[in-house]
Every structure is written in C-alpha cells, then in structure tokens.
Design a protein around this motif. Structure first.
Motif, mmCIF file in Angstrom:
data_model
loop_
_atom_site.group_PDB
_atom_site.id
_atom_site.type_symbol
_atom_site.label_atom_id
_atom_site.label_comp_id
_atom_site.label_asym_id
_atom_site.label_seq_id
_atom_site.Cartn_x
_atom_site.Cartn_y
_atom_site.Cartn_z
ATOM 1 N N UNK A 1 65.391 -1.926 36.247
ATOM 2 C CA UNK A 1 64.016 -1.552 36.593
ATOM 3 C C UNK A 1 62.977 -2.507 36.021
ATOM 4 N N UNK A 2 63.224 -3.034 34.846
ATOM 5 C CA UNK A 2 62.284 -3.967 34.226
ATOM 6 C C UNK A 2 62.175 -5.246 35.058
ATOM 7 N N UNK A 3 63.305 -5.729 35.546
ATOM 8 C CA UNK A 3 63.310 -6.923 36.395
ATOM 9 C C UNK A 3 62.636 -6.633 37.729
ATOM 10 N N UNK A 4 62.881 -5.453 38.294
ATOM 11 C CA UNK A 4 62.238 -5.082 39.550
ATOM 12 C C UNK A 4 60.727 -5.028 39.380
ATOM 13 N N UNK A 5 60.263 -4.501 38.250
ATOM 14 C CA UNK A 5 58.829 -4.440 37.987
ATOM 15 C C UNK A 5 58.241 -5.843 37.853
ATOM 16 N N UNK A 6 58.955 -6.734 37.167
ATOM 17 C CA UNK A 6 58.494 -8.122 37.039
ATOM 18 C C UNK A 6 58.392 -8.779 38.411
ATOM 19 N N UNK A 7 59.405 -8.576 39.256
ATOM 20 C CA UNK A 7 59.418 -9.189 40.584
ATOM 21 C C UNK A 7 58.257 -8.671 41.433
#
Length: 176
Positions: A154-160
């Motif tokens: 989820x953290x990577x998805x938020x960054x993207x």
C-alpha cells in the motif's frame, strides 16, 4: 425422532419444503442465466459491443500516454537516455519477480525516485507498455499502473498515485 416431528407437523414441513423448492428453482434460473450469458459473450457477442473491453481500454490508454508524451517532450526534455528507462523497467520487473506478490516500498522506491518530471513518468510507462510479470504461463498481461496495484504494498501504491498526481498537476500548471 424426525419421523415423529414430520408426522406431528406435516403442514409446517410441507411449507418448509415448498420454500426450499422455490429457493432451488430460483437458484437454478440464476445459474442458467449466467451460463447462457457466458456462452453469448464468448461466441455470439457482436464486435460493436466489445468496444469497452479491457484490451481496447489498454490500447486507448497506451495511445493517450504516447500522445501526452509527445506533447510533454516539446516542453520538458527527458532526464535520461531511452536505454536507461528500459533498465529501470527491467529492474522494476526483476524486483517484482524476486519478491513475489508483496513488493515492498523499499524495493522499488529508488526506481520511482529516478523519475524527475512528467516526461520521465510517461516515458517509463511507455517503455513498460503491457507485459507479463510472474509465471510464464499463468501471469496476466498488465500495464504499469495495474502492476503497481497488483504486486506492490500500500505504501508503494500511495507513492505511485502521488507521483502521477503531482506530475500531472505540474503538467497542467505549466501549460501556456
């Protein structure tokens, strides 16, 4: 015991059996509907109704990305040569294949931080295109956005999402 209950409450039992029969009949109709719909979609659906399928949406998305990239390249130059974007895409895919379904933020953060402007982001998406990630036979063809949502935490998805939003916003702010 059950026969005693049935003989004493035959009217209740008859009503219960009637409700069960109705439920089974409705369930059978729904099942038949889904089978007929699947057969229709597979063999008889006209081409004019297929326009909204995923493949066509991906083609439109890729065409839109390429058109946006052409417009953006007139204002912003790419930060890196084209070969580096291919390297970034391959390292991103390598990280996903290495870590599996749960790619962590730390694994791909350095790749995403290499994208300095909207042109870089669009070139990264264009270079990625539509690829298979994972098992050679069972993996679906995915775009970059789909791969982030399928394989990253989820953290990577938020960054993207934030990268896409920020770069798209800066593109519209820089319009003249």
């Amino acid at each position: 015991m059950i026969t005693k209950f049935i003989s004493n409450n035959s009217e209740v039992f008859a009503k219960i059996m009637m409700v069960v029969k109705i439920i089974l009949f409705v369930t059978g109709l729904i099942f038949l509907f889904w089978i007929m719909r699947a057969i229709y979609n597979k063999f008889f659906k006209p081409d004019s109704e297929i326009k909204g399928t995923e493949e066509n949406q991906q083609k439109v998305s890729e065409e839109t990305i390429k058109a946006d990239l052409d417009k953006t390249l007139k204002k912003n130059k790419l930060t890196y040569p084209l070969s580096l974007y291919d390297t970034l895409v391959n390292s991103y895919i390598g990280k996903i294949r290495l870590t599996g379904k749960l790619t962590k933020y730390e694994d791909v953060y350095y790749i995403f931080t290499k994208l300095h402007n909207y042109a870089d982001l669009l070139q990264f998406k264009t270079t990625f295109g539509t690829r298979k990630i994972g098992n050679e036979w069972f993996a679906p063809m995915v775009t970059l956005d789909e791969s982030v949502s399928l394989y990253c935490d989820l953290k990577t998805q938020a960054l993207w999402k934030e990268l896409n939003r920020a770069f798209a916003e800066s593109k519209t702010l820089n319009k003249k």
